[in-house]
Design a protein around this motif. Sequence first.
Motif, PDB file in Angstrom:
ATOM      1  N   LEU A 288      18.064   8.241  33.888  1.00 45.59           N
ATOM      2  CA  LEU A 288      16.787   7.833  34.475  1.00 45.59           C
ATOM      3  C   LEU A 288      15.965   9.051  34.891  1.00 45.59           C
ATOM      4  CD1 LEU A 288      17.912   4.802  36.680  1.00 45.59           C
ATOM      5  CD2 LEU A 288      16.522   4.715  34.596  1.00 45.59           C
ATOM      6  N   GLY A 289      16.638  10.044  35.456  1.00 46.66           N
ATOM      7  CA  GLY A 289      15.947  11.270  35.826  1.00 46.66           C
ATOM      8  C   GLY A 289      15.369  11.988  34.612  1.00 46.66           C
ATOM      9  N   TYR A 290      16.140  12.007  33.530  1.00 42.78           N
ATOM     10  CA  TYR A 290      15.664  12.654  32.305  1.00 42.78           C
ATOM     11  C   TYR A 290      14.468  11.894  31.737  1.00 42.78           C
ATOM     12  CZ  TYR A 290      16.092  15.468  28.057  1.00 42.78           C
ATOM     13  OH  TYR A 290      15.852  16.349  27.026  1.00 42.78           O
ATOM     14  N   THR A 291      14.500  10.574  31.832  1.00 46.44           N
ATOM     15  CA  THR A 291      13.360   9.768  31.382  1.00 46.44           C
ATOM     16  C   THR A 291      12.117  10.092  32.207  1.00 46.44           C
ATOM     17  OG1 THR A 291      14.873   7.981  30.749  1.00 46.44           O
ATOM     18  CG2 THR A 291      12.545   7.420  30.984  1.00 46.44           C
ATOM     19  N   GLY A 292      12.311  10.255  33.506  1.00 47.78           N
ATOM     20  CA  GLY A 292      11.196  10.659  34.353  1.00 47.78           C
ATOM     21  C   GLY A 292      10.665  12.031  33.980  1.00 47.78           C
ATOM     22  N   ALA A 295       8.504  11.671  31.006  1.00 50.31           N
ATOM     23  CA  ALA A 295       7.206  11.112  31.380  1.00 50.31           C
ATOM     24  C   ALA A 295       6.302  12.177  31.999  1.00 50.31           C
ATOM     25  CB  ALA A 295       7.403   9.951  32.350  1.00 50.31           C
ATOM     26  N   ILE A 296       6.870  13.035  32.842  1.00 52.36           N
ATOM     27  CA  ILE A 296       6.075  14.096  33.459  1.00 52.36           C
ATOM     28  C   ILE A 296       5.593  15.088  32.410  1.00 52.36           C
ATOM     29  CG2 ILE A 296       6.188  16.083  35.022  1.00 52.36           C
ATOM     30  CD1 ILE A 296       8.100  14.436  36.767  1.00 52.36           C
ATOM     31  N   SER A 317       4.977  15.235  41.385  1.00 49.47           N
ATOM     32  CA  SER A 317       5.746  14.268  40.595  1.00 49.47           C
ATOM     33  C   SER A 317       7.165  14.772  40.359  1.00 49.47           C
ATOM     34  CB  SER A 317       5.053  14.018  39.254  1.00 49.47           C
ATOM     35  OG  SER A 317       3.759  13.487  39.445  1.00 49.47           O
ATOM     36  N   LEU A 321      10.611  13.095  41.700  1.00 46.20           N
ATOM     37  CA  LEU A 321      11.673  12.738  40.755  1.00 46.20           C
ATOM     38  C   LEU A 321      12.993  13.374  41.174  1.00 46.20           C
ATOM     39  CD1 LEU A 321      12.597  11.516  38.022  1.00 46.20           C
ATOM     40  CD2 LEU A 321      11.902  13.679  36.956  1.00 46.20           C
TER      41      LEU A 321
END
Length: 371
Positions: A288-292, A295-296, A317, A321
């Motif tokens: 989930l962190g990598y997905t964030g 996105a950034i 951001s 995260l």
Amino acid sequence: MPTSHSAALADRSAQVRHRRRTGSVARLHRPLTWMALVMAALTVTSLVGLLVDDRMLLGESVWLKPLKFGFAFALYGLTLAWLLSLPHKGSRATWWLGTTFAVAGVLDVGFIAVQAARGTFSHFNNFDTDPVNEIGQRIFMSGVPGLFLANLVIVVIVSWQRLVDRPTARAIHFGLALAVAGMAMGYLMGYTGKQLVRDTDGKVVELIAGHTVVDPASRDLSPRDAAPGMPITNWSTIGGDLRVPHFVGLHGIQILLLTVIVLAWLAPRYPWLRAERTRAAVVGVLALGYTGLLAIAFTQAMRAQPLIHPDATTLTSFAGLTAGVVLLLGAVYWRARTNMYLEADDPASDTDTMPLPLTPSLATHTPGARI
């Protein structure tokens, strides 16, 4: 005597089942494996080209692009070849999809290498009427969507199945989804606007797009992709660069699988990591962190902001995260320690520890079972 004979038959049956389980791992998807070997050879050739060929395109060696593509496709091809070797439902379909990916990959990257050797552009070079370029652009128009769609359908087929142990399965599912997202972001490069550039012979070439994102109000035909970039990657320092989220998404699966290996290595040393469900939770949080992070990186590029010059919004951001990931990891740690104490008080409890990942024979569920 009958008892001994029955035992021998049972042992032989167990050996056959073991070979069936492990044999598929040994047989990597052959077309993808060959593609990875070809890409590895291209990587070595491009390294030599960097040393002996001083021709430049857009401020970088003509061999840097085939080097990066060769390395990326070799790495991803081997990952996909291993993944498709695992027992799963729909294996016949995924074999053909993997083969499609391999053929399209060789054709697309092969054209990139040919154009590099010729000292001209492969991407976005749609107006050049040179016969080799015209043929190559037709290959691109069919090959790139072929790569994307083949990978997408593989994700759809595999994502509903439990192929290996829980942490590895979670890394595979998230990693494949990230790869699809990264590929999709690459398509947005086609909307960054035209630019006029020069090939190694000094000929002016009009590219329909590029990888650098600048403010539309200041966009003109100047060669923005030729501006000085970051070391090694050459990512833009004058605007956003869509190659950044493209890269982050494509290689997420390798990062997550490496995380699984590290967690398995740490599990014997740290008791709270010994439970499979705990390691799966850690992988999920990091995914989930990598997905964030993806996105950034994507929003930063689309806002025409260089990676090395983040503004307050980007930094905020990223800080949010990071804090979220730390809090979630703390919650996983607290739950794991609590469960350890509860199980220590209950001698009948049985913790599902699985210290070694990446092999289907260790899965606690039958191949094809849903998570």
